[in-house]
Each structure stands twice: as C-alpha cells, then as structure tokens.
Design a protein around this motif. Structure first.
Motif, PDB file in Angstrom:
ATOM      1  N   LYS A  82       4.557 -39.386 -12.545  1.00  0.00           N
ATOM      2  CA  LYS A  82       5.649 -39.826 -12.162  1.00  0.00           C
ATOM      3  C   LYS A  82       5.453 -40.378 -10.516  1.00  0.00           C
ATOM      4  O   LYS A  82       6.263 -41.391 -10.315  1.00  0.00           O
ATOM      5  CB  LYS A  82       7.007 -39.059 -12.193  1.00  0.00           C
ATOM      6  N   TYR A  83       4.523 -39.679  -9.813  1.00  0.00           N
ATOM      7  CA  TYR A  83       4.033 -40.432  -8.539  1.00  0.00           C
ATOM      8  C   TYR A  83       2.918 -41.079  -8.453  1.00  0.00           C
ATOM      9  O   TYR A  83       2.074 -41.544  -7.502  1.00  0.00           O
ATOM     10  CB  TYR A  83       3.953 -39.075  -7.679  1.00  0.00           C
ATOM     11  N   TYR A  84       2.413 -41.674  -9.661  1.00  0.00           N
ATOM     12  CA  TYR A  84       1.298 -42.563  -9.619  1.00  0.00           C
ATOM     13  C   TYR A  84       1.591 -43.841 -10.105  1.00  0.00           C
ATOM     14  O   TYR A  84       2.426 -43.980 -10.969  1.00  0.00           O
ATOM     15  CB  TYR A  84       0.120 -41.987 -10.545  1.00  0.00           C
ATOM     16  N   TYR A  85       1.023 -44.945  -9.765  1.00  0.00           N
ATOM     17  CA  TYR A  85       1.167 -46.306 -10.311  1.00  0.00           C
ATOM     18  C   TYR A  85      -0.398 -46.675 -10.878  1.00  0.00           C
ATOM     19  O   TYR A  85      -1.342 -46.782  -9.866  1.00  0.00           O
ATOM     20  CB  TYR A  85       1.644 -46.954  -9.250  1.00  0.00           C
ATOM     21  N   PRO A  86      -0.516 -47.356 -11.907  1.00  0.00           N
ATOM     22  CA  PRO A  86       0.446 -47.374 -12.925  1.00  0.00           C
ATOM     23  C   PRO A  86       0.786 -45.783 -13.384  1.00  0.00           C
ATOM     24  O   PRO A  86      -0.076 -45.154 -13.478  1.00  0.00           O
ATOM     25  CB  PRO A  86      -0.041 -48.154 -14.165  1.00  0.00           C
ATOM     26  N   SER A  87       2.074 -45.563 -13.821  1.00  0.00           N
ATOM     27  CA  SER A  87       2.379 -44.076 -14.256  1.00  0.00           C
ATOM     28  C   SER A  87       1.643 -43.580 -15.417  1.00  0.00           C
ATOM     29  O   SER A  87       1.105 -42.733 -15.295  1.00  0.00           O
ATOM     30  CB  SER A  87       3.873 -44.365 -14.472  1.00  0.00           C
ATOM     31  N   LEU A  88       1.545 -44.347 -16.645  1.00  0.00           N
ATOM     32  CA  LEU A  88       0.784 -43.510 -17.758  1.00  0.00           C
ATOM     33  C   LEU A  88      -0.557 -44.195 -18.005  1.00  0.00           C
ATOM     34  O   LEU A  88      -0.426 -45.647 -17.651  1.00  0.00           O
ATOM     35  CB  LEU A  88       1.792 -43.432 -18.960  1.00  0.00           C
ATOM     36  N   LEU A  89      -1.552 -43.455 -18.273  1.00  0.00           N
ATOM     37  CA  LEU A  89      -2.539 -44.297 -18.654  1.00  0.00           C
ATOM     38  C   LEU A  89      -3.043 -44.119 -20.191  1.00  0.00           C
ATOM     39  O   LEU A  89      -2.661 -43.053 -20.615  1.00  0.00           O
ATOM     40  CB  LEU A  89      -3.904 -43.531 -17.672  1.00  0.00           C
ATOM     41  N   THR A  90      -3.489 -44.958 -20.480  1.00  0.00           N
ATOM     42  CA  THR A  90      -4.164 -44.941 -22.099  1.00  0.00           C
ATOM     43  C   THR A  90      -5.554 -43.948 -22.236  1.00  0.00           C
ATOM     44  O   THR A  90      -5.869 -43.729 -21.025  1.00  0.00           O
ATOM     45  CB  THR A  90      -4.488 -46.374 -22.633  1.00  0.00           C
ATOM     46  N   GLU A 119     -12.296 -44.798 -18.593  1.00  0.00           N
ATOM     47  CA  GLU A 119     -12.855 -45.313 -17.572  1.00  0.00           C
ATOM     48  C   GLU A 119     -13.020 -44.570 -16.168  1.00  0.00           C
ATOM     49  O   GLU A 119     -13.981 -44.509 -15.538  1.00  0.00           O
ATOM     50  CB  GLU A 119     -11.860 -46.729 -17.360  1.00  0.00           C
ATOM     51  N   LEU A 120     -11.736 -43.775 -16.105  1.00  0.00           N
ATOM     52  CA  LEU A 120     -11.680 -42.954 -14.912  1.00  0.00           C
ATOM     53  C   LEU A 120     -12.961 -41.814 -14.762  1.00  0.00           C
ATOM     54  O   LEU A 120     -13.471 -41.786 -13.747  1.00  0.00           O
ATOM     55  CB  LEU A 120     -10.423 -42.298 -14.787  1.00  0.00           C
ATOM     56  N   ILE A 121     -12.912 -41.248 -15.941  1.00  0.00           N
ATOM     57  CA  ILE A 121     -14.075 -40.440 -16.259  1.00  0.00           C
ATOM     58  C   ILE A 121     -15.497 -41.056 -15.801  1.00  0.00           C
ATOM     59  O   ILE A 121     -16.113 -40.523 -15.082  1.00  0.00           O
ATOM     60  CB  ILE A 121     -14.029 -39.668 -17.417  1.00  0.00           C
ATOM     61  N   ASP A 122     -15.638 -42.259 -16.580  1.00  0.00           N
ATOM     62  CA  ASP A 122     -16.986 -42.760 -16.398  1.00  0.00           C
ATOM     63  C   ASP A 122     -17.147 -43.238 -14.811  1.00  0.00           C
ATOM     64  O   ASP A 122     -18.501 -42.886 -14.308  1.00  0.00           O
ATOM     65  CB  ASP A 122     -16.979 -43.804 -17.156  1.00  0.00           C
ATOM     66  N   GLU A 123     -16.186 -43.687 -14.283  1.00  0.00           N
ATOM     67  CA  GLU A 123     -16.317 -43.920 -12.855  1.00  0.00           C
ATOM     68  C   GLU A 123     -16.669 -42.676 -11.998  1.00  0.00           C
ATOM     69  O   GLU A 123     -17.547 -42.992 -11.061  1.00  0.00           O
ATOM     70  CB  GLU A 123     -15.221 -44.723 -12.351  1.00  0.00           C
ATOM     71  N   ALA A 124     -16.125 -41.644 -12.422  1.00  0.00           N
ATOM     72  CA  ALA A 124     -16.299 -40.578 -11.619  1.00  0.00           C
ATOM     73  C   ALA A 124     -17.612 -39.969 -11.558  1.00  0.00           C
ATOM     74  O   ALA A 124     -18.173 -39.329 -10.731  1.00  0.00           O
ATOM     75  CB  ALA A 124     -15.171 -39.429 -12.154  1.00  0.00           C
ATOM     76  N   ASN A 125     -18.226 -39.958 -12.795  1.00  0.00           N
ATOM     77  CA  ASN A 125     -19.536 -39.393 -13.005  1.00  0.00           C
ATOM     78  C   ASN A 125     -20.619 -40.372 -12.484  1.00  0.00           C
ATOM     79  O   ASN A 125     -21.238 -39.729 -12.088  1.00  0.00           O
ATOM     80  CB  ASN A 125     -19.954 -39.456 -14.548  1.00  0.00           C
TER      81      ASN A 125
END
Length: 181
Positions: free
Chosen positions: A33-41, A47-53
């Motif tokens: 609720k405090y993130y934008y965009p709120s929900l992620l697919t 994508e987030l995991i791949d970018e983090a690695n």
C-alpha cells in the motif's frame, strides 16, 4: 556470492524457489500500500529478482532474499542499492526492505537493517546510508528511526516516479552517518 547472517535470518542471493513466494508478497495489497505501483505481477517480481541478482554480481552488494533460519521461509527482501534519480542529493547507498505481512512486528526489519549497516560500514567503508519512503508510511519511518536514522532537514521531496497528485508522491528522506572511529 554474498551471504549475510543474523541470529534469526540468512540474507542471500535470490533463487528460483523464491520467485513464487516473493510474487505473493508483491501481490498483497496490504504489503504494497505504500509502494507505487501498488501491486506487482509475477513477471514484474521476476524482473526485480533478476535485476537484484545482476546488481549483486556487478557491485558485490544488493537487495537480497531474506530467509528465516528456523524454517527456511522466505520472509521478504532487504539490502542496499544505489538511489534513483528521484532522490535529491548525491547519496551513494540506500537501505531498504519489504517483508510479507506474516513477518511484520517481529523485529525483522530492524535485524536486516542493522546487518546491512554493519556491512556498509565495515565492508564498503560507506560514509552514510539513506532511506526514504512516502510521507504517509509511518511504519517504515518508525523502523528507520529505530535503527538510528534521522530525518534529513529540508530533505522532503516529490518522488517523480509517482504521478502528480498521488498520495504516495510526497516523500521523506532519512540518513545515518558512519560513526566516528
């Protein structure tokens, strides 16, 4: 690859087995609720995991998976990253975390943060770390204050990645400085 431990947690590179539970965390409206965009697919979470690695491989630090030692549960993620262009000033490192709702109010954000702060001071010889969040995100603001961060005077800013007029656009900036030797 970097792995850090606390008394209760293992902070480690993301693995394929983390994709589904982290996608569930990112699909929880209360968590996001405090993130934008709120929900992620699930694809956006991947994508987030791949970018983090990728960041971990490139920089030697990053946003890692956080696993609870007692049962191996993925409770969320946390780590260090470079602040984006939306953050005013010239700060090299930002600390952040996101935890599944079942793991709130158990001291995990504090434990994760203290581990990363120690890493930043000892391994990276950083002079300071910042954290930022939407002005209305009182739980994260309280967590930042609990770990010793202080609000930056005149540091409030509008997050340009959030549309004008959106309730999450106004942000507050916190920092913690490396202690004197």
């Amino acid at each position: 690859m970097l792995t850090l431990e606390t008394s209760r947690l293992i902070l480690r590179p993301w693995q394929d087995r983390d994709r589904e539970p982290f996608a569930a965390i990112n699909a929880d409206a209360e968590v996001r609720k405090y993130y934008y965009p709120s929900l992620l697919t699930a694809a956006e979470t991947d994508e987030l995991i791949d970018e983090a690695n990728e960041q971990l491989a490139q920089d030697g630090y990053g946003f890692l998976a956080v696993e609870r030692k007692v049962d191996g549960a993925l409770i969320g993620g946390g780590g260090l990253s470079r602040p984006g262009p939306e953050v005013p000033g010239d700060f090299p490192l930002e600390i952040g975390w996101i935890l599944g709702r079942a793991y709130w109010r158990q001291g995990y954000a504090t434990e994760i943060s203290r581990c990363w702060i120690d890493f930043a001071w000892r391994q990276l010889e950083a002079d300071c770390l910042i954290g930022y969040t939407s002005d209305i995100n009182l739980p994260s603001r309280q967590a930042m204050e609990k770990i010793g961060m202080v609000r930056v005077e005149d540091g409030d800013f509008d997050d340009i990645t959030v549309p004008p007029g959106h309730i999450l656009r106004p942000h507050v900036l916190y920092r913690i400085d490396r202690p004197a030797p």
